[in-house]
Write an enzyme that holds these catalytic residues in place. Structure first.
Site, mmCIF file in Angstrom:
data_model
loop_
_atom_site.group_PDB
_atom_site.id
_atom_site.type_symbol
_atom_site.label_atom_id
_atom_site.label_comp_id
_atom_site.label_asym_id
_atom_site.label_seq_id
_atom_site.Cartn_x
_atom_site.Cartn_y
_atom_site.Cartn_z
ATOM 1 N N ALA A 67 -2.170 22.233 4.770
ATOM 2 C CA ALA A 67 -2.350 20.866 5.385
ATOM 3 C C ALA A 67 -2.958 21.474 6.970
ATOM 4 C CB ALA A 67 -1.047 20.190 5.746
ATOM 5 N N GLY A 113 -0.420 23.025 0.926
ATOM 6 C CA GLY A 113 -0.678 21.957 0.176
ATOM 7 C C GLY A 113 -2.088 22.285 -0.709
ATOM 8 N N GLU A 116 -0.235 23.202 -3.625
ATOM 9 C CA GLU A 116 0.424 22.091 -4.213
ATOM 10 C C GLU A 116 -0.643 21.192 -4.884
ATOM 11 O OE1 GLU A 116 2.188 20.763 -0.422
ATOM 12 O OE2 GLU A 116 3.963 20.150 -1.797
ATOM 13 N N GLU A 138 5.449 27.057 3.891
ATOM 14 C CA GLU A 138 5.692 26.016 4.892
ATOM 15 C C GLU A 138 7.178 26.562 5.769
ATOM 16 O OE1 GLU A 138 4.617 25.466 1.966
ATOM 17 O OE2 GLU A 138 3.334 23.994 1.990
#
Ligand SMILES: NC(=O)c1ccc[n+]([C@@H]2O[C@H](COP(=O)([O-])OP(=O)(O)OC[C@H]3O[C@@H](n4cnc5c(N)ncnc54)[C@H](O)[C@@H]3O)[C@@H](O)[C@H]2O)c1
Length: 731
Positions: A67, A113, A116, A138
């Site tokens: 992200a 992300g 993901e 993260e």
């Protein structure tokens, strides 16, 4: 309208969506990107000519780096973050349920992300280059994956393997990712797209089917039957199955994981604990409950102080990566193709290793005699061999890299080295002699970098014919593990020399701070009063183990007394004298230290220090050491919070002095130096951030309070009073 970040093209019957954010080195995720992608997926769904989708990156060495972190730090409330997570989760749910097969073709970093995203695709192919890495890092930012990662990964590879990845934030190379089932296939980079197109069609035609049914029960779904059988032949895999397969087993597994985790984090880092809870919720109560728990936890964490501090550290290290260490950001470093290394002891050997292993350049290493050269080469070989054992290197690669280090007892082969690093004994005369020899044997513009830990670079440069090329490169021990490099410039060091050495350090994988010359530079200077304070506390009657506990509870990886044993009590005593001479009475160590050295208590290396080091026995406080203290074996209970506060205040106060005197260029460098060089607790953000979060006024008051009780060593740094008076801050 901004330029689109995706390209959509039809290749045969497959739609290829290429992600390539214009003007950025890597692809990152943000809500705007998600919207754009969803529009393309709608297009792909309606495109009758497209039977399947390949999702690939247009960047050379990266898939999706995660992200956009600047964006994360704009989130002001937990509710805002929860809403954002729900949006991200919904997007990936749609991708997961997409009616046509979606193949993720992964080359380079596939993190956070990015992973993901890939997890929501039907099939993952990764390239076999070392640049490809997959992970959910993260927790390193005090967060948890917030777009379904905590739910999809355990379902794909089993809870145990997923916990190992999510709780540590570590990343995997492609081969390991394949073994665990994170990806389905690994291919060489040049054929990635081709293979992805083929698999897309095979899936569309129903020829490629995957057994993804076993994830919930805990075994990697995509492991072949053969792999599962092979795995089950070892006891661990049986345990894994038994533990994860039923709620009771799962409880045991999660309780055990929590216990292990708390041992490491001491409850200071909430993110991995939250991740654990959220994963368990998902496995116990189902996907929707798991996703909701994930969103809630993410929201809570994003606005937490710990996450803020860790994100600030991330930004600081990112900024340092772009910093050339001078006032002129345009200045380019000169190329360094060969390194000369004088002195092949503990430090020289370590530096030769990072220069060959990470920087990939030849190193010519000189020591006094053949035995010295032999020891150095054996040390470097040992480090490479360990990597072969850990399977992070093949024998052939090891041989190739090891061949980059050659030894000598004279200066033959030094003529072509652009940079020579010196790590001979800590003796000014010897360093002067080596400097002159290097200047006589080397190129006219050779950079002479000293790894001294205490001698002022200005003094070393006095013997030079061209002092502008003399600089300090202060590595930490063990060099291959410690992340910091402290570069020291004296007044005459040329900017191109600084920029070149900063670049050398970065290529060796270091986080580099540049400081101005002064006794103890920055890191040793702030460490000295911290260790002194610990010694004073002992002299006052504190218990050794209690004192160490106070500082590890505060968040340091080891306590100050253990550190003294590791560094060497003699070395600490010597440095402390140099500091006292330079800075006066505030750096005076208690008299006991000298008595300890005279008694032969040098620390671990002498197997005699504050602790016992008998082989095969548990390390314990050596009770006889108390006899050498003013209060003897009679110990006084000192409050742990006070012990931690006093030691930490010493470090903070000295750091502020370094900033006030211009030793440090910025509080940022001071925070990074203390965290990466001395183990200052990252969740507190470093001495400057810590002082700010405590309140500068309050910190000043605490210093004054202790100054009344203990005198001059707690005199506040002038900059403190100035900032408090004017209401200014460090950041
Ligand atoms: N050990 C640490 O933790 C540490 C950390 C940072 C900086 N330093 C600094 O690094 C330097 C080296 O420390 P070390 O721990 O590696 O010491 P060491 O004693 O392990 O190694 C010194 C090496 O220098 C060699 N040497 C001596 N004279 C030489 C000469 N004229 N030519 C070539 N080689 C010569 C010795 O044979 C020996 O191999 C010192 O200045 C020290 O202060 C040490």
């Amino acid at each position: 309208m901004s330029t689109p970040s995706f390209a959509y093209e039809l290749e045969g019957e497959v739609a290829v969506i290429t992600f390539d954010i214009e003007g950025e080195a890597v692809n990152t995720l943000s809500p705007a990107i998600s919207q754009e992608f969803e529009a393309l997926m709608t297009k792909a769904a309606a495109d009758d000519a497209a039977r399947a989708i390949v999702f690939i990156s247009g960047k050379k060495d990266s898939f999706i780096a995660g992200a956009k972190i600047d964006f994360l730090s704009t989130l002001k409330t937990a509710a805002e973050a929860v809403a954002l997570c729900r949006q991200g989760q919904a997007g990936f749910d749609r991708l997961d349920a997409f009616e046509k097969p979606v193949i993720a073709a992964i080359n380079g970093a596939c993190l956070g992300g990015g992973l993901e995203w890939a997890l929501a695709c039907d099939y993952r192919i990764a390239t076999d280059t070392p640049k490809t890495s997959l992970g959910l890092p993260e927790v390193q930012l005090g967060l948890i994956p917030g777009a379904g990662g905590t739910q999809r990964l355990p379902r794909l590879i089993g809870a145990q393997a997923a916990l190992d990845l999510i709780l540590t934030g570590k990343s995997l190379k492609a081969k390991k990712a394949l073994k665990l089932g994170v990806v389905d296939e690994v291919v060489p980079t040049p054929i990635l797209r081709q293979v992805a197109l083929r698999r897309a069609l095979e899936m569309a035609e129903g020829k490629l089917k995957l057994d993804r049914t076993r994830g919930l029960s805990g075994v990697a779904k995509s492991r072949s039957f053969k792999d599962v059988l092979r795995g089950l032949s070892d006891q661990k895999a049986w345990a894994e199955l038994a533990l994860e397969d039923n709620p009771v087993g799962r409880k045991v597994l999660f309780d055990q994981a929590k216990k292990e985790l708390l041992k490491k984090t001491k409850g200071r880092y909430p993110a991995p604990e939250k991740a654990l809870e959220v994963i368990k919720t998902g496995l116990d109560k189902g996907l929707p409950a798991g996703l909701e728990a994930e969103a809630q936890a993410f929201g809570e964490l994003v606005v937490s102080d710990v996450s803020k501090r860790l994100v600030e550290i991330f930004f600081a290290t990112t900024a340092l990566k772009k910093d050339n260490g001078t006032q002129n950001p345009e200045l380019k470093p000169r190329p360094v193709t060969r390194l000369g290394m004088v002195g092949g002891g503990l430090m020289g050997g370590g530096i030769a290793y990072v220069a060959t292993a990470l920087q990939g350049i030849p190193v010519r290493l000189k020591d006094r005699d053949d035995a010295g050269v032999g020891r150095a080469l054996a040390y470097v070989r040992g480090l490479y061999d360990e990597r072969v054992k850990r399977k992070s290197l093949t024998w052939r690669e090891r041989d190739r890299q090891l061949a980059l280090v050659t030894g000598t007892t004279d200066y033959s082969g030094f003529k072509r080295a652009e940079v020579v690093i010196e790590a001979v004994f800590e003796d000014l005369k010897l360093k002067h002699q080596v400097l002159k020899e290097v200047e006589a044997a080397g190129r006219p513009d050779v950079i002479f970098a000293s790894n001294t830990s205490s001698l002022p670079i200005t003094k070393i440069a006095e013997a030079s014919r061209h002092p502008e090329t003399v600089i300090g490169m202060h590595y930490f021990s063990p060099v291959h593990k410690m992340p910091l490099l402290e570069i020291i410039t004296h007044k005459g060091t040329a900017d191109w020399v600084t920029a070149t050495c900063v670049e050398v350090g970065k290529k060796q994988g270091k986080t580099v701070i540049v400081v101005n010359d002064g006794v103890g530079f920055y890191t040793s200077r702030i460490l000295a009063p911290y260790l002194n304070e610990a010694a004073f506390l002992l002299a006052e009657g504190a218990d050794i183990a209690e004192l160490d506990r106070a500082l590890t509870d505060f968040g340091f990886p080891v306590g100050p007394i253990t550190l003294l044993d590791e560094v060497g009590i003699d070395v600490a005593a010597k440095v402390s004298k140099i500091m006292h001479e330079a800075y006066g009475d505030r750096m005076l160590a208690p008299a006991t230290t000298d008595a300890l050295v005279a008694d032969g208590r040098l620390g671990r290396k002498a197997k005699k220090g504050f602790y016992t080091y008998e082989s095969g026995k548990k390390k314990e406080v050596d009770q006889s050491i108390y006899l050498m203290m003013p209060r003897g074996v009679e110990r006084k209970r000192v409050d742990r919070a006070e012990m931690a506060e006093r030691c930490v205040l010493q470090m903070v106060n000295e750091a502020v002095r370094c900033l006030g005197e211009g030793i440090l260029r910025s509080p940022r460098d001071g925070d990074i130096g203390a965290i990466f060089g001395l183990g200052f607790p990252p969740f507190l953000g470093g001495p400057f951030r810590h002082a700010e979060s405590q309140g500068l006024g309050r910190t000043l008051q605490r210093l004054e309070h202790y100054q009344e009780r203990h005198g001059v060593r707690f005199t506040p740094a002038p900059l403190f009073a100035e900032l408090v008076k004017t209401g200014k801050r460090f950041y």
